[in-house]
Design a protein around this motif. Structure first.
Motif, PDB file in Angstrom:
ATOM      1  N   LEU A   1       5.547  -3.971  -8.586  1.00 17.26           N
ATOM      2  CA  LEU A   1       6.571  -4.865  -8.036  1.00 17.26           C
ATOM      3  C   LEU A   1       7.052  -4.476  -6.647  1.00 17.26           C
ATOM      4  O   LEU A   1       8.223  -4.141  -6.432  1.00 17.26           O
ATOM      5  CB  LEU A   1       7.759  -4.954  -9.021  1.00 17.26           C
ATOM      6  CG  LEU A   1       7.382  -5.267 -10.469  1.00 17.26           C
ATOM      7  CD1 LEU A   1       8.613  -5.394 -11.329  1.00 17.26           C
ATOM      8  CD2 LEU A   1       6.535  -6.514 -10.559  1.00 17.26           C
ATOM      9  N   GLU A   2       6.137  -4.574  -5.709  1.00 18.96           N
ATOM     10  CA  GLU A   2       6.475  -4.255  -4.325  1.00 18.96           C
ATOM     11  C   GLU A   2       7.536  -5.213  -3.792  1.00 18.96           C
ATOM     12  O   GLU A   2       7.470  -6.423  -4.035  1.00 18.96           O
ATOM     13  CB  GLU A   2       5.201  -4.345  -3.464  1.00 18.96           C
ATOM     14  CG  GLU A   2       5.471  -3.997  -2.011  1.00 18.96           C
ATOM     15  CD  GLU A   2       4.245  -4.153  -1.121  1.00 18.96           C
ATOM     16  OE1 GLU A   2       3.122  -4.286  -1.644  1.00 18.96           O
ATOM     17  OE2 GLU A   2       4.431  -4.128   0.113  1.00 18.96           O
ATOM     18  N   THR A   3       8.468  -4.667  -3.049  1.00 22.85           N
ATOM     19  CA  THR A   3       9.525  -5.496  -2.448  1.00 22.85           C
ATOM     20  C   THR A   3       8.921  -6.678  -1.688  1.00 22.85           C
ATOM     21  O   THR A   3       9.373  -7.824  -1.817  1.00 22.85           O
ATOM     22  CB  THR A   3      10.382  -4.637  -1.497  1.00 22.85           C
ATOM     23  OG1 THR A   3      10.914  -3.539  -2.236  1.00 22.85           O
ATOM     24  CG2 THR A   3      11.516  -5.436  -0.893  1.00 22.85           C
ATOM     25  N   CYS A   4       7.872  -6.415  -0.897  1.00 19.49           N
ATOM     26  CA  CYS A   4       7.239  -7.480  -0.098  1.00 19.49           C
ATOM     27  C   CYS A   4       6.690  -8.606  -0.968  1.00 19.49           C
ATOM     28  O   CYS A   4       6.682  -9.766  -0.543  1.00 19.49           O
ATOM     29  CB  CYS A   4       6.077  -6.922   0.725  1.00 19.49           C
ATOM     30  SG  CYS A   4       6.588  -5.903   2.100  1.00 19.49           S
ATOM     31  N   ALA A   5       6.167  -8.273  -2.153  1.00 19.89           N
ATOM     32  CA  ALA A   5       5.557  -9.296  -3.003  1.00 19.89           C
ATOM     33  C   ALA A   5       6.622 -10.248  -3.526  1.00 19.89           C
ATOM     34  O   ALA A   5       6.426 -11.470  -3.565  1.00 19.89           O
ATOM     35  CB  ALA A   5       4.806  -8.648  -4.162  1.00 19.89           C
TER      36      ALA A   5
ATOM     37  N   PHE B   1      13.286   0.754  -1.076  1.00 15.05           N
ATOM     38  CA  PHE B   1      12.317   0.852  -2.167  1.00 15.05           C
ATOM     39  C   PHE B   1      11.058   0.106  -1.761  1.00 15.05           C
ATOM     40  O   PHE B   1      11.130  -0.995  -1.211  1.00 15.05           O
ATOM     41  CB  PHE B   1      12.829   0.154  -3.432  1.00 15.05           C
ATOM     42  CG  PHE B   1      13.680   0.987  -4.342  1.00 15.05           C
ATOM     43  CD1 PHE B   1      13.529   2.370  -4.446  1.00 15.05           C
ATOM     44  CD2 PHE B   1      14.640   0.365  -5.148  1.00 15.05           C
ATOM     45  CE1 PHE B   1      14.315   3.109  -5.318  1.00 15.05           C
ATOM     46  CE2 PHE B   1      15.432   1.103  -6.024  1.00 15.05           C
ATOM     47  CZ  PHE B   1      15.275   2.474  -6.104  1.00 15.05           C
ATOM     48  N   TYR B   2       9.912   0.681  -2.091  1.00 12.07           N
ATOM     49  CA  TYR B   2       8.634  -0.024  -1.982  1.00 12.07           C
ATOM     50  C   TYR B   2       8.357  -0.686  -3.330  1.00 12.07           C
ATOM     51  O   TYR B   2       8.157  -1.880  -3.419  1.00 12.07           O
ATOM     52  CB  TYR B   2       7.544   0.987  -1.630  1.00 12.07           C
ATOM     53  CG  TYR B   2       6.230   0.391  -1.173  1.00 12.07           C
ATOM     54  CD1 TYR B   2       5.838   0.466   0.163  1.00 12.07           C
ATOM     55  CD2 TYR B   2       5.365  -0.219  -2.075  1.00 12.07           C
ATOM     56  CE1 TYR B   2       4.631  -0.059   0.586  1.00 12.07           C
ATOM     57  CE2 TYR B   2       4.164  -0.748  -1.659  1.00 12.07           C
ATOM     58  CZ  TYR B   2       3.783  -0.669  -0.336  1.00 12.07           C
ATOM     59  OH  TYR B   2       2.587  -1.193   0.069  1.00 12.07           O
ATOM     60  N   GLU B   3       8.392   0.139  -4.411  1.00 14.75           N
ATOM     61  CA  GLU B   3       8.208  -0.400  -5.762  1.00 14.75           C
ATOM     62  C   GLU B   3       9.571  -0.628  -6.407  1.00 14.75           C
ATOM     63  O   GLU B   3      10.525   0.097  -6.110  1.00 14.75           O
ATOM     64  CB  GLU B   3       7.417   0.582  -6.632  1.00 14.75           C
ATOM     65  CG  GLU B   3       6.016   0.865  -6.118  1.00 14.75           C
ATOM     66  CD  GLU B   3       5.867   2.288  -5.588  1.00 14.75           C
ATOM     67  OE1 GLU B   3       6.877   2.872  -5.159  1.00 14.75           O
ATOM     68  OE2 GLU B   3       4.737   2.799  -5.592  1.00 14.75           O
TER      69      GLU B   3
ATOM     70  N   PRO C   1       5.461   1.368   5.813  1.00 16.89           N
ATOM     71  CA  PRO C   1       6.835   0.824   5.763  1.00 16.89           C
ATOM     72  C   PRO C   1       6.874  -0.679   5.971  1.00 16.89           C
ATOM     73  O   PRO C   1       7.600  -1.196   6.822  1.00 16.89           O
ATOM     74  CB  PRO C   1       7.517   1.566   6.913  1.00 16.89           C
ATOM     75  CG  PRO C   1       6.416   1.759   7.911  1.00 16.89           C
ATOM     76  CD  PRO C   1       5.129   1.904   7.135  1.00 16.89           C
ATOM     77  N   CYS C   2       6.089  -1.404   5.157  1.00 18.95           N
ATOM     78  CA  CYS C   2       6.020  -2.855   5.317  1.00 18.95           C
ATOM     79  C   CYS C   2       7.260  -3.556   4.781  1.00 18.95           C
ATOM     80  O   CYS C   2       7.581  -4.664   5.204  1.00 18.95           O
ATOM     81  CB  CYS C   2       4.784  -3.388   4.599  1.00 18.95           C
ATOM     82  SG  CYS C   2       4.639  -2.814   2.898  1.00 18.95           S
ATOM     83  N   CYS C   3       7.936  -2.919   3.817  1.00 20.55           N
ATOM     84  CA  CYS C   3       9.018  -3.647   3.138  1.00 20.55           C
ATOM     85  C   CYS C   3      10.261  -3.855   4.013  1.00 20.55           C
ATOM     86  O   CYS C   3      10.824  -4.953   3.994  1.00 20.55           O
ATOM     87  CB  CYS C   3       9.365  -2.958   1.822  1.00 20.55           C
ATOM     88  SG  CYS C   3       7.949  -2.824   0.695  1.00 20.55           S
ATOM     89  N   PRO C   4      10.714  -2.851   4.785  1.00 16.33           N
ATOM     90  CA  PRO C   4      11.916  -3.105   5.596  1.00 16.33           C
ATOM     91  C   PRO C   4      11.777  -4.304   6.549  1.00 16.33           C
ATOM     92  O   PRO C   4      12.693  -5.145   6.599  1.00 16.33           O
ATOM     93  CB  PRO C   4      12.115  -1.781   6.354  1.00 16.33           C
ATOM     94  CG  PRO C   4      11.483  -0.749   5.465  1.00 16.33           C
ATOM     95  CD  PRO C   4      10.313  -1.433   4.836  1.00 16.33           C
TER      96      PRO C   4
HETATM   97 ZN   LIG Z   1       5.978  -3.839   1.396  1.00 15.94          ZN
END
Ligand SMILES: [Zn+2]
Length: 683
Positions: free
Chosen positions: A380-384, A428-430, A447-450
């Motif tokens: 459950l990646e933040t980006c997804a 968080f990433y996951e 660091p894709c999520c920020p």
């Molecule tokens: Zn991400």
């Protein structure tokens, strides 16, 4: 016999064709385009969101830029080691500077290949934030970054710009010549540059980055497309929607072309978007020409997109591609696109959705799992989740159905907010639903999520309302003021006051420019109507009813496509009051979900709750009865102010223990690393 078989096969194929045709026809009937607001026409004034925006405006956006510039103290072993061996931290802007100096093939590059893309995504998010919260220091900072990006592009006569490829493998542009765009992210980065440029132009009126983006897009158009151009598709979804946005910008504002220093042909950008979608799963002609390596579901390239029935592969790539498919569906009304968008969404929400709005069960390949595979320890990646949020919002634009905003709302109050700490500088990433020792980090190897968080919160104000020529849609319950011109005769000022999600009452004041008949559509969330999920992937119920009044007069609550439509001659000062049942509710999964069978979760309104060890020392032994009495109360001093849900759980010897549940998003914000879980076995 053989002939009979052949006839049967032909008939069967014809039948399938008819079914698909009819399905596409009926889906076409669902199309009802509505529009999000211009960011400049809405402002958030809200007791829940405004304090968060203050943190994101003053801290998070600077934090992400600073860390991309290498200003961070690593707190993860990989980055600590990297700093020790390099004597410095990685700096995304050094890559641009090296390229600007004409460096090529030097086998050095800071950060992952998609570091350029993360810079662009942060510029996009920051640009949107600038509209709501003007900040000359931030704008000046971005101008400085744009100068360095522009200088890097100027070093290439074609306008090609991807620092990783130029610095480490210049002969493998777009993943050709034995390269791989799934790793290199050349096209992804280019798309994110285009999007950043559009958003920065919208925020500031400055065209510098837009010139860079158009120059690159023009070059891309000369490189890939139908034969004899290259058969190349994005290794990472997302650029499809970006190119469509570039097309729309110039289509809607042809006068802008005269301000550009490079030629513009918006139809080229549209054809690129469609080529990248439709060329997936097409590996060349029968005669072997226009060939591309056979590929996999990892980047949705396993079969033609317009034939895909389920959402597969890397969850961020898939949800961003799905958003692009939906954007083209909105523009073209092409039944094949409408069909695919629906296939993706129905599969994602009906069989693969986590209760927090999380998507992408599987760590290996960061991918969607099989139908009904919803383990608590999922990736459950933040980006997804954010990608899924963007996708649901876009589906709402396509079909004007409130169910899509139910799922957007599930994302923003849960898996989005969990992605960033209350302090605004840890991430968080996951976002698993059960963990021990899960902590947010200052900066990540990837660091894709920020940046993705900044993108969706930057865009959030424009999704509170939507409109068409007949009226407005109240999609989110967020305190705000908005001005909406629905047609030549009618501009509507809306003012919404609410303490959602802690209280259920929202008051919407409707102030039309002159007394006029139009429709105000109020979204009634599924959870408020005993429909936790449109496909019954989850069940819940609330006993309190929804109530709705206009100027104190009750309105019948019988929503169609998720909205109660109130059509009348509206006049200044008319007041709508909506009261949603925020009583805590228990959620249980569909029997098909083996991984959480016999467990229950707790929610109030759109907020999913979790149990953190710090409040619940006996958490591991908890069971909860399905008729448990739950209390809810506001705790102003806790976690910046949250509603807390309390009740009785049974412990190991059947003894009764008091439990305390807090919003899932707020877990991990106290100075103690604590185990937590969302699903508790039912007694
Ligand atoms: Zn991400």
């Amino acid at each position: 016999m053989l002939l009979l078989k052949k006839i049967a096969a032909v008939l069967f194929t014809a039948l399938l064709f008819c079914i698909n045709f009819l399905k596409a026809q009926s889906l076409e009937n669902n199309v009802h385009i509505i529009y999000p607001l211009n960011l400049k026409d809405v402002v958030i004034q809200d007791s829940f969101w405004s304090p968060k925006f203050r943190v994101w405006n003053t801290k998070t956006v600077y934090d992400v830029f600073d860390k991309l510039e290498g200003k961070y103290e690593p707190d993860r072993p990989d980055l600590i080691k990297e700093k020790q061996s390099w004597g410095r931290t990685r700096n995304a802007f050094l890559n641009f500077d090296l390229v600007a100096q004409g460096k090529k093939d030097i086998n050095t590059h800071d950060g992952p290949p998609w570091y350029d893309g993360l810079v662009y995504e942060t510029i996009r998010g920051a640009s949107d934030l600038l509209i709501q919260h003007p900040d000359t220091a931030l704008e000046h900072k971005i101008d400085g970054y744009i100068d360095r990006i522009t200088a890097a592009q100027a070093a290439d006569p074609d306008g090609y710009l991807n620092t990783y490829t130029t610095l480490t493998r210049p002969d493998k542009r777009w993943g050709t010549n034995g390269g791989d765009d799934k790793w290199q992210h050349d096209i992804y980065n280019s798309g994110m540059l285009v999007e950043a440029a559009i958003h920065y132009y919208n925020a500031t009126g400055k065209t510098k980055l837009l010139n860079v983006a158009v120059k690159l897009s023009n070059y891309i158009y000369t490189q890939m497309g139908p034969a004899p151009k290259l058969n190349v598709i994005p290794g990472h979804g997302g650029p499809e929607e970006c190119m469509l946005k570039l097309y729309e910008l110039f289509k809607q504002h042809p006068e802008l072309k005269s301000k550009m220093s490079v030629p513009v042909d918006e139809d080229q950008y549209y054809s690129l978007a469609k080529f990248w979608i439709e060329e997936r799963g097409n590996y060349g002609e029968a005669d072997g020409s226009h060939a591309r390596k056979t590929d996999s579901s990892y980047n949705q390239d396993q079969m033609p997109v317009l034939q895909q029935q389920t959402i597969e592969g890397h969850a961020v790539r898939a949800t961003l591609l799905a958003t692009g498919v939906t954007a083209v569906a909105i523009d073209s009304k092409d039944p094949r696109y409408i069909n695919t968008a629906n296939n993706y969404w129905n599969n994602m929400i009906g069989k693969r959705l986590f209760i927090t709005g999380g998507e992408g069960a599987v760590a290996d390949g960061e991918r969607f799992g099989a139908d009904y595979y919803l383990p608590e320890s999922a990736y459950l990646e933040t980006c997804a989740s954010i990608g899924a949020g963007f996708f649901s919002q876009k589906m709402n634009e396509l079909e004007a159905d409130g169910k899509y905003m139910d799922e957007f709302e599930r994302v923003i109050y849960n898996n989005l907010l969990s992605g960033v700490s209350l302090s605004g500088d840890h991430y968080f990433y996951e976002n698993p639903l059960i963990a021990t020792g899960h902590t947010r980090w200052a900066w990540h190897d990837c660091p894709c999520c920020p940046p993705m968080i900044l993108k969706i919160v930057g865009a959030l104000p424009q999704y509170i309302y939507a409109y068409d020529s007949n009226g407005v849609y109240v999609n989110l319950f967020i305190g705000s003021k908005a001005n909406i011109s629905i047609n030549k005769n009618t501009t509507i000022a809306l003012k919404q006051t609410t303490q959602y999600p802690w209280k259920g009452i929202s008051v919407i004041e409707v102030n039309p420019s002159s007394a006029n008949p139009f429709t105000v559509n109020i979204r009634i969330p599924g959870w408020a109507q005993n429909k936790e999920n449109p496909f019954d992937l989850y069940y819940s119920s609330v006993s309190d009813p929804v109530s709705l009044t206009v100027n104190g007069e009750p309105v019948n609550v019988a929503p169609l496509k998720g909205y109660v439509a109130i059509t009348r001659k509206w006049k200044k000062g008319d007041k709508i009051e909506l009261n949603l049942p925020m009583q805590p509710r228990l959620i249980s999964p569909n029997d098909s979900v083996e991984t959480i069978k016999g467990k229950i979760a707790i929610a109030s309104g759109p907020v999913i709750y979790g149990f953190e060890g710090i409040d619940n020392p006996a958490l591991n032994n908890y069971t909860i009865k399905d008729n448990s009495v739950l209390q809810i109360s506001y705790s102003p001093g806790l976690l910046n102010g949250v509603n807390v849900i309390t009740g009785k759980a049974s412990g190991v010897n059947n003894d009764q223990t008091n439990f305390t549940a807090i919003p899932f998003y707020s877990i991990g914000n106290r100075n103690q690393i604590s185990p937590y879980k969302v699903w508790i076995p039912e007694k």
